[in-house]
Scaffold this active site. Structure first.
Site, PDB file in Angstrom:
ATOM      1  N   HIS A 112      -1.025  15.107  -9.875  1.00 51.52           N
ATOM      2  CA  HIS A 112      -0.766  16.398  -9.237  1.00 51.52           C
ATOM      3  C   HIS A 112       0.490  17.053  -9.805  1.00 51.52           C
ATOM      4  O   HIS A 112       1.059  17.939  -9.178  1.00 51.52           O
ATOM      5  CB  HIS A 112      -0.652  16.222  -7.715  1.00 51.52           C
ATOM      6  CG  HIS A 112      -1.910  15.683  -7.117  1.00 51.52           C
ATOM      7  ND1 HIS A 112      -3.048  16.437  -6.963  1.00 51.52           N
ATOM      8  CD2 HIS A 112      -2.228  14.431  -6.688  1.00 51.52           C
ATOM      9  CE1 HIS A 112      -4.010  15.690  -6.445  1.00 51.52           C
ATOM     10  NE2 HIS A 112      -3.535  14.460  -6.276  1.00 51.52           N
ATOM     11  N   GLU A 120      21.590   6.662 -10.799  1.00 57.04           N
ATOM     12  CA  GLU A 120      22.996   6.586 -10.413  1.00 57.04           C
ATOM     13  C   GLU A 120      23.883   5.791 -11.369  1.00 57.04           C
ATOM     14  O   GLU A 120      25.056   6.101 -11.510  1.00 57.04           O
ATOM     15  CB  GLU A 120      23.177   6.127  -8.959  1.00 57.04           C
ATOM     16  CG  GLU A 120      22.782   4.701  -8.653  1.00 57.04           C
ATOM     17  CD  GLU A 120      23.026   4.332  -7.186  1.00 57.04           C
ATOM     18  OE1 GLU A 120      22.375   3.391  -6.717  1.00 57.04           O
ATOM     19  OE2 GLU A 120      23.871   4.956  -6.515  1.00 57.04           O
ATOM     20  N   ARG A 139      36.095 -10.091  -0.892  1.00 57.24           N
ATOM     21  CA  ARG A 139      35.017 -10.724  -0.121  1.00 57.24           C
ATOM     22  C   ARG A 139      34.914 -10.167   1.296  1.00 57.24           C
ATOM     23  O   ARG A 139      33.987 -10.488   2.028  1.00 57.24           O
ATOM     24  CB  ARG A 139      35.271 -12.239  -0.022  1.00 57.24           C
ATOM     25  CG  ARG A 139      35.189 -12.954  -1.333  1.00 57.24           C
ATOM     26  CD  ARG A 139      35.548 -14.408  -1.140  1.00 57.24           C
ATOM     27  NE  ARG A 139      34.542 -15.116  -0.361  1.00 57.24           N
ATOM     28  CZ  ARG A 139      33.559 -15.816  -0.889  1.00 57.24           C
ATOM     29  NH1 ARG A 139      33.431 -15.903  -2.178  1.00 57.24           N
ATOM     30  NH2 ARG A 139      32.696 -16.434  -0.113  1.00 57.24           N
ATOM     31  N   LYS A 155      30.998   4.821  -2.576  1.00 50.07           N
ATOM     32  CA  LYS A 155      30.245   3.759  -1.892  1.00 50.07           C
ATOM     33  C   LYS A 155      29.864   4.193  -0.487  1.00 50.07           C
ATOM     34  O   LYS A 155      28.786   3.894  -0.003  1.00 50.07           O
ATOM     35  CB  LYS A 155      31.083   2.482  -1.863  1.00 50.07           C
ATOM     36  CG  LYS A 155      30.381   1.292  -1.228  1.00 50.07           C
ATOM     37  CD  LYS A 155      29.233   0.810  -2.083  1.00 50.07           C
ATOM     38  CE  LYS A 155      28.404  -0.277  -1.407  1.00 50.07           C
ATOM     39  NZ  LYS A 155      27.035  -0.335  -1.941  1.00 50.07           N
ATOM     40  N   ASN A 157      33.943 -19.670   7.214  1.00 47.78           N
ATOM     41  CA  ASN A 157      33.117 -18.702   6.499  1.00 47.78           C
ATOM     42  C   ASN A 157      31.677 -19.144   6.733  1.00 47.78           C
ATOM     43  O   ASN A 157      31.349 -20.304   6.523  1.00 47.78           O
ATOM     44  CB  ASN A 157      33.483 -18.760   5.001  1.00 47.78           C
ATOM     45  CG  ASN A 157      32.597 -17.871   4.164  1.00 47.78           C
ATOM     46  OD1 ASN A 157      31.921 -16.981   4.669  1.00 47.78           O
ATOM     47  ND2 ASN A 157      32.605 -18.120   2.862  1.00 47.78           N
ATOM     48  N   LYS A 195      18.157   3.888  -8.773  1.00 43.16           N
ATOM     49  CA  LYS A 195      19.092   2.940  -9.421  1.00 43.16           C
ATOM     50  C   LYS A 195      19.440   3.396 -10.832  1.00 43.16           C
ATOM     51  O   LYS A 195      20.604   3.414 -11.207  1.00 43.16           O
ATOM     52  CB  LYS A 195      18.498   1.526  -9.495  1.00 43.16           C
ATOM     53  CG  LYS A 195      18.441   0.716  -8.241  1.00 43.16           C
ATOM     54  CD  LYS A 195      19.757   0.196  -7.720  1.00 43.16           C
ATOM     55  CE  LYS A 195      20.364   1.183  -6.779  1.00 43.16           C
ATOM     56  NZ  LYS A 195      20.138   0.983  -5.368  1.00 43.16           N
TER      57      LYS A 195
HETATM   58  C1  AGP Z   1      22.323   3.431  -3.322  1.00 42.86           C
HETATM   59  O1  AGP Z   1      22.408   2.692  -4.463  1.00 42.86           O
HETATM   60  C2  AGP Z   1      23.286   4.440  -3.075  1.00 42.86           C
HETATM   61  N1  AGP Z   1      24.545   4.205  -3.546  1.00 42.86           N
HETATM   62  C3  AGP Z   1      23.122   5.352  -1.860  1.00 42.86           C
HETATM   63  O2  AGP Z   1      21.885   5.942  -1.952  1.00 42.86           O
HETATM   64  C4  AGP Z   1      23.289   4.743  -0.438  1.00 42.86           C
HETATM   65  O3  AGP Z   1      22.230   3.885  -0.159  1.00 42.86           O
HETATM   66  C5  AGP Z   1      23.370   5.885   0.577  1.00 42.86           C
HETATM   67  O4  AGP Z   1      24.507   6.669   0.313  1.00 42.86           O
HETATM   68  C6  AGP Z   1      23.388   5.420   2.004  1.00 42.86           C
HETATM   69  O5  AGP Z   1      24.515   4.648   2.292  1.00 42.86           O
HETATM   70  P1  AGP Z   1      24.594   3.769   3.602  1.00 42.86           P
HETATM   71  O6  AGP Z   1      23.501   2.750   3.526  1.00 42.86           O
HETATM   72  O7  AGP Z   1      25.953   3.176   3.572  1.00 42.86           O
HETATM   73  O8  AGP Z   1      24.388   4.694   4.783  1.00 42.86           O
END
Ligand code: AGP
Length: 622
Positions: A518, A502, A27, A617, A113, A499
């Site tokens: 186009h 990935e 969390r 992430k 919290n 989405k």
């Molecule tokens: C989104 O689902 C991604 N994992 C990715 O595009 C992400 O938004 C991007 O790497 C930017 O990250 P940030 O917002 O932590 O800068």
């Protein structure tokens, strides 16, 4: 989105609390702390000049719970205590900002919290009354407020109850007091809190995962309820009335509980959105004045007045939020806005000056390209701003000013709740800048009031989750996925496509509907799925023409449109509905079916939803 755990019983609280914190670490984990009502033995050198047998000992540490664990080291003796793992909202992650917070006399310790909206006003009053603050947090005011009320009440429970009446915002609180060595005090308003019922022992937690190893019997507190817990039982009150509470049996496994019962963090975070969106608005929206109060921009208010242009720099999902922001800011605040992918911006010869604001949007606040772009902008004399979720992150620290999302930690690699909270902040920024640049009061009020309705409207989309799941399964094996949207929903086409790319590893294109002819229309055949994001807005009729073009070429169409527009069912192969809202706010709703679609597709194809291949992430390298 912090984690709270408390214990009262006959065992040593220290180990149980640390173990509970480990289970809550998902969390938030920028710092942690623990307070134990100490029995007075075995203190050794820890406390000088002991005057009485009982002592309240608090230890805090920056970083993960294991840092706290090492620091606590020698056992803190005592069978009553509270602990906390923090995800910063007010005040950067640091030892002094870590919970538990105490009053001036060190007689009270509490963990919290949520967000106390009026903490600034309360703090000013308390400082005038002579209270000394040790942290930058909103939480600390609660401890001092109780201390203040103790001057009149001389009864901890009464002072605690009185203090709660002065708080505006959300809280889950657990407190201990030296004067009440055999009691735990808790209260809930908008942030989850439960009591774990054991044999001659009780736990308190913000999340059932913290107590499951010891008991599966829990009492969930409701908003407005508070409780006093002893080793022999608990009394829950709402106002003056004692509440008869039901003890529920939790059937989740420990692993499930960690994700709030959801099979994946991504699904949990999608369903978190009504709450995270409301948290982003909390204390900032002024509906009657039709504007927003953005404390983080106060210091640059004068400079912002002279800004003639905004350049948004960001990556991936955050840059699609920036694109929605461009449409909002240009239409309602009359400021020219450019959106630049940060990795391109940093190497281009950008014309920047002191009349340009460069706004970085980043969930993590650590994305290398966004950070480099902002540093470059600063060098060129632009005003740098941030919309960042992670408090104390590098982007948050290095920009001239900014606004935090307050979305809580986002664990799944696929961004969902951070995206909608970025849109919340961009809408607030539009109100804030727009009202200073000619937006009428009536328009401001309309936007502000509509923003407040959105969390409830999001819930209406969740009802269709089952339908979306079936559609995701049905269409999970197409060759091509075309996401199409116009105007405010063009960025949502990009977001929908990223989405599925990935987490479901399919080839998907996001395009403005009008651009289809186009080039991308050549992809359309019976194996293509076109997802049209077409609410009843100012460009709806044009989107219908685009849809007909796909159908005429044998493509399958899944349309997202406004509730009530059932006529579309005759044209599209499947329709998902979003509630009606202002055109500028439709992306906040229309993205949700696409998040669910991607999620269910990933599950149907058997992939690791939360940790997709080749991705991280936080992208801290170029
Ligand atoms: C989104 O689902 C991604 N994992 C990715 O595009 C992400 O938004 C991007 O790497 C930017 O990250 P940030 O917002 O932590 O800068």
């Amino acid at each position: 989105m912090c984690g709270i755990v408390g214990y009262i019983g006959r065992r040593e609280a220290n180990d149980l609390l640390i173990e509970g914190l480990h289970r809550l670490e998902y969390r938030g984990y920028d710092s942690a702390g623990i307070s134990i009502l100490h029995s007075g033995e075995n203190l050794k050198s820890k406390i000088k000049n002991l005057k009485s047998k009982n002592h309240l000992v608090t230890v805090r540490a920056l970083g993960k719970v294991e840092n706290l664990e090492k620091k606590v080291g020698e056992k803190m003796k005592g069978s009553v205590g509270i602990a906390h793992t923090r995800w910063a909202t007010h005040g950067k992650p640091s030892e002094k900002n870590a919970h538990p917070h105490t009053d001036c006399a060190g007689q009270i310790a509490l963990v919290h919290n949520g967000i106390i909206e009026n903490y600034n006003e309360l703090k000013e009053d308390l400082v005038k009354q002579g209270h000394l603050f040790a942290s930058e947090t909103d939480t600390e005011v609660i401890a001092h407020l109780i201390e203040e009320h103790l001057k009149e009440k001389d009864d901890f429970e009464a002072a605690f109850t009185e203090a709660l009446k002065h708080l505006r915002g959300t809280y889950g609180i657990a407190a201990v007091a030296l004067s009440q060595p055999n009691k735990l005090f808790v209260a809930r308003m908008g942030s989850p809190l439960l009591i774990g019922v054991g044999k001659d022992e009780y736990f308190v937690a913000s999340d059932v995962s913290a107590v499951l190893a010891h008991t599966k019997r829990v009492v969930y507190l409701e908003d407005g309820e508070r409780a006093v817990i002893t080793r022999d039982g608990y009394v829950v009150k709402s106002g003056k009335i004692i509440q008869k509470k039901t003890v529920s049996d939790v059937e989740w496994s420990e692993k499930e509980a960690k994700r709030g019962g959801y099979p994946h963090f991504m699904l949990k975070e999608i369903f978190d959105q009504p709450e995270s969106f409301a948290d982003a608005l909390r204390g900032r929206l002024l509906p009657d004045e039709g504007t927003a109060r953005l404390g983080g921009l106060r210091e640059v208010e004068k400079r912002l007045e002279g800004i003639r242009r905004i350049v948004i720099v960001s990556c991936g999902t955050s840059s699609y939020a920036g694109l929605v922001g461009k449409y909002m800011l240009e239409e309602y605040a009359g400021i020219p806005v450019e959106v630049e992918v940060a990795s391109e911006f940093r190497y281009r010869k950008m014309m920047l000056d002191k009349y340009t604001a460069v706004l970085g949007i980043s969930q993590s606040g650590e994305t290398a390209d966004t950070l480099a772009a902002l540093r470059e902008a600063k060098k060129k004399g632009a005003l740098t701003l941030g919309i960042v979720n992670t408090v104390g992150s590098t982007i948050a620290r290095e920009t001239d000013a900014g606004v935090y999302n307050h979305a809580g930690p986002e664990v799944s690699v696929a961004s969902t709740k951070a995206f909608t909270s970025q849109l919340a902040i961009l809408a607030l920024l539009t109100l804030y800048l727009g009202r200073k640049r000619g937006m009428s009061l009536v328009t401001g009020q309309r936007i502000a009031r509509e923003l407040l309705k959105l969390p409830r409207l999001m819930e209406r989309i969740f009802v269709q989750s089952g339908t979306i799941k079936k559609l995701a399964k049905k269409y999970a094996h197409r060759k091509n996925y075309l996401y199409l949207g116009r105007k405010y929903n063009f960025p949502i086409a990009l977001e929908g496509a990223i989405k599925v790319k990935e987490i479901a590893y399919v080839s998907a294109q996001g395009y403005p509907t009008g651009e289809m002819k186009h080039g991308p229309i050549a992809l359309v055949d019976k194996d293509a799925l076109a997802l049209f994001i077409m609410p009843l807005d100012s460009v709806y009729e044009k989107s219908v023409s685009g849809l007909e073009e796909i159908k005429a070429r044998g493509g399958t169409v899944l349309a997202i449109t406004t509730e009530g527009n059932t006529a579309l069912e005759k044209k599209a192969d499947a329709v998902v509905y979003i509630p009606k809202t202002l055109e500028m706010l439709t992306p906040i709703l229309s993205v949700i079916p696409l998040q669910l679609f991607a999620y269910h597709m990933s599950v149907a194809l058997g992939y690791d939803v939360d940790r997709p291949r080749n991705l991280a992430k936080s992208v801290t390298v170029e």
